[in-house]
Design an enzyme around this catalytic site. Structure first.
Site, PDB file in Angstrom:
ATOM      1  N   SER A 121      59.101  38.673  66.662  1.00 14.38           N
ATOM      2  CA  SER A 121      59.944  38.625  65.457  1.00 14.38           C
ATOM      3  C   SER A 121      61.419  38.879  65.722  1.00 14.38           C
ATOM      4  O   SER A 121      62.238  38.698  64.820  1.00 14.38           O
ATOM      5  CB  SER A 121      59.445  39.616  64.417  1.00 14.38           C
ATOM      6  OG  SER A 121      58.303  39.083  63.820  1.00 14.38           O
TER       7      SER A 121
ATOM      8  N   LYS B  95      63.687  36.135  64.946  1.00  8.19           N
ATOM      9  CA  LYS B  95      64.092  35.846  63.563  1.00  8.19           C
ATOM     10  C   LYS B  95      65.571  36.140  63.316  1.00  8.19           C
ATOM     11  O   LYS B  95      66.159  35.637  62.368  1.00  8.19           O
ATOM     12  CB  LYS B  95      63.193  36.635  62.596  1.00  8.19           C
ATOM     13  CG  LYS B  95      61.716  36.219  62.698  1.00  8.19           C
ATOM     14  CD  LYS B  95      60.799  37.147  61.920  1.00  8.19           C
ATOM     15  CE  LYS B  95      59.332  36.769  62.116  1.00  8.19           C
ATOM     16  NZ  LYS B  95      58.420  37.719  61.453  1.00  8.19           N
TER      17      LYS B  95
ATOM     18  N   TYR C 271      57.687  27.737  64.256  1.00  4.49           N
ATOM     19  CA  TYR C 271      57.700  29.205  64.111  1.00  4.49           C
ATOM     20  C   TYR C 271      56.981  29.880  65.294  1.00  4.49           C
ATOM     21  O   TYR C 271      57.517  30.809  65.918  1.00  4.49           O
ATOM     22  CB  TYR C 271      57.032  29.572  62.774  1.00  4.49           C
ATOM     23  CG  TYR C 271      56.804  31.049  62.589  1.00  4.49           C
ATOM     24  CD1 TYR C 271      57.840  31.892  62.203  1.00  4.49           C
ATOM     25  CD2 TYR C 271      55.537  31.616  62.804  1.00  4.49           C
ATOM     26  CE1 TYR C 271      57.627  33.255  62.034  1.00  4.49           C
ATOM     27  CE2 TYR C 271      55.311  32.965  62.634  1.00  4.49           C
ATOM     28  CZ  TYR C 271      56.364  33.784  62.256  1.00  4.49           C
ATOM     29  OH  TYR C 271      56.155  35.129  62.099  1.00  4.49           O
TER      30      TYR C 271
ATOM     31  N   TYR D  98      60.152  46.048  58.833  1.00 12.32           N
ATOM     32  CA  TYR D  98      59.108  45.926  57.811  1.00 12.32           C
ATOM     33  C   TYR D  98      59.041  47.204  56.987  1.00 12.32           C
ATOM     34  O   TYR D  98      60.060  47.750  56.594  1.00 12.32           O
ATOM     35  CB  TYR D  98      57.748  45.583  58.452  1.00 12.32           C
ATOM     36  CG  TYR D  98      57.834  44.434  59.407  1.00 12.32           C
ATOM     37  CD1 TYR D  98      58.275  43.191  58.972  1.00 12.32           C
ATOM     38  CD2 TYR D  98      57.538  44.586  60.749  1.00 12.32           C
ATOM     39  CE1 TYR D  98      58.388  42.121  59.846  1.00 12.32           C
ATOM     40  CE2 TYR D  98      57.644  43.528  61.629  1.00 12.32           C
ATOM     41  CZ  TYR D  98      58.066  42.301  61.175  1.00 12.32           C
ATOM     42  OH  TYR D  98      58.182  41.267  62.024  1.00 12.32           O
TER      43      TYR D  98
ATOM     44  N   VAL E 238      56.397  42.275  67.497  1.00  6.86           N
ATOM     45  CA  VAL E 238      55.102  42.844  67.885  1.00  6.86           C
ATOM     46  C   VAL E 238      54.843  42.774  69.392  1.00  6.86           C
ATOM     47  O   VAL E 238      53.849  43.313  69.873  1.00  6.86           O
ATOM     48  CB  VAL E 238      53.894  42.224  67.121  1.00  6.86           C
ATOM     49  CG1 VAL E 238      53.898  42.624  65.661  1.00  6.86           C
ATOM     50  CG2 VAL E 238      53.820  40.728  67.297  1.00  6.86           C
TER      51      VAL E 238
HETATM   52  N1  GLU Z   1      54.573  35.851  65.646  1.00  2.00           N
HETATM   53  C1  GLU Z   1      54.232  37.084  64.987  1.00  2.00           C
HETATM   54  C2  GLU Z   1      53.442  36.785  63.743  1.00  2.00           C
HETATM   55  O1  GLU Z   1      53.742  35.874  63.049  1.00  2.00           O
HETATM   56  C3  GLU Z   1      55.474  37.840  64.675  1.00  2.00           C
HETATM   57  C4  GLU Z   1      55.228  39.195  64.043  1.00  2.00           C
HETATM   58  C5  GLU Z   1      56.154  40.265  64.551  1.00  2.00           C
HETATM   59  O2  GLU Z   1      56.680  40.196  65.658  1.00  2.00           O
HETATM   60  O3  GLU Z   1      56.362  41.240  63.829  1.00  2.00           O
HETATM   61  O4  GLU Z   1      52.490  37.440  63.419  1.00  2.00           O
END
Ligand code: GLU
Length: 314
Positions: A64, A67, A191, A243, A261
């Site tokens: 993430s 992003k 994505y 988050y 993650v």
């Molecule tokens: N590719 C992961 C997902 O969509 C990213 C989640 C993350 O890094 O928090 O679940």
């Protein structure tokens, strides 16, 4: 050794001894095999001096953290129109939560929860083939990091593609509200690939320098984005970058940051430093456990929290 190198080395040595590392993400099967004892930390200051310790040159799945870069690209394409598709409020829910989407008629709370990031990816994809959009995102990351060796880990992308049922549900749900323009499997393909970019802490700290320095790459003086935009991306990182753990991260660390993650966290000390840390074990909110602890110590010892309060201790 500079004072900053000293701090970074001491933090890495301390983190090596800790056993409370959290759990490595296993819902993406390819990530489950990463060794939990890895730890890397890199800080690049405003003069470009690099302080690095631990596994700072080992590539990991940025997940993430990508992003931040897709948000930068999408804002460049759509400007403030982007905020019609996605909000900028903290979610107070899990990164892959679906309930909020129903209440809010398919418009995700912010660009960093999965639904929001998928909507942002869809905007970058529009008018292109998935391959072109993936190439554009990767080239942007290589450009800001000044490193053309950065690559996508195809095994991680394929692993998530095979098992990303939640993300597929989120994307289909948004599609039903008209928030996703492209075929859902195209958007998700892009994505999953940008989440699967592999970078080391050193590459990540290099890549984010424009966010620490008002949109400008301090090494070249080249403007990547407007200062106002960098400030706003940092604001969204502070309020939404972890988050449902964003409040705790602001409370303990006091810097804008984005987790993934894969166990990485990218953080900004505005005007002062670009920072990347990696420790694969996660806490209950899906954020790197020791990564957060390391940044908390770093912010305290440097006095870099944006909320003030700490005197530098070195
Ligand atoms: N590719 C992961 C997902 O969509 C990213 C989640 C993350 O890094 O928090 O679940």
């Amino acid at each position: 050794m500079t004072a900053l190198e000293n701090i970074v080395n001491e933090i890495a040595a301390e983190m090596r001894l800790r056993t409370d590392r959290g759990e490595v993400a296993s819902y993406i099967p390819e990530l489950a095999g990463v060794h939990p004892s890895a730890f890397g930390l890199v800080v690049i200051d405003a003069e470009g001096k690099v302080a690095a310790a631990g596994d700072c040159d080992t590539p990991f799945s940025i997940q993430s953290i990508s992003k931040i870069f897709t948000l930068t690209l999408a804002l460049g394409k759509a400007g403030d129109r982007l905020w019609k598709r996605v909000g900028r409020e903290p979610s107070g829910s899990a990164f892959n939560s679906i309930v909020q989407l129903e209440y809010e008629r398919g418009v995700p709370r912010n660009p960093f929860i999965n639904a929001g990031a998928i909507a942002v990816t869809d905007l970058i994809l529009s008018g292109h083939q998935p391959r072109e959009a993936i190439g554009e995102i990767l080239r942007f990351v290589q450009f800001v990091a000044d490193d053309s060796t950065i690559a996508i880990d195809e095994a991680v992308a394929a692993s998530e593609q095979r098992t990303g049922f939640r993300n597929t549900a989120l994307a289909n749900y948004m599609k039903s509200f008209g928030v996703i323009d492209n075929p859902v499997h195209y958007t998700l393909g892009v994505y999953f690939h940008h989440c699967a970019i592999a970078m080391s802490c050193r590459q990540l700290a290099m890549a984010g320098r424009y966010l620490a320095h008002g949109g400008i790459n301090p090494a070249t003086g080249y403007s990547v984005i407007q200062a106002e935009r960098a400030r706003r991306i940092n604001a969204v990182m502070l309020t939404c970058g972890h988050y449902d753990g964003s409040g705790e991260f602001a409370y303990r660390v006091g810097l804008p940051g984005k987790s993934g993650v894969g166990g990485g966290i990218y953080a900004v000390a505005p005007g002062k430093a670009s920072i990347a840390v990696w420790s694969p074990g996660l806490d209950a909110n899906g954020n790197s456990r020791l990564g957060r602890v390391a940044l908390e110590i770093l912010a305290k010892r440097t006095g870099w929290s944006i909320f003030g309060g700490d005197r530098p201790s070195a």
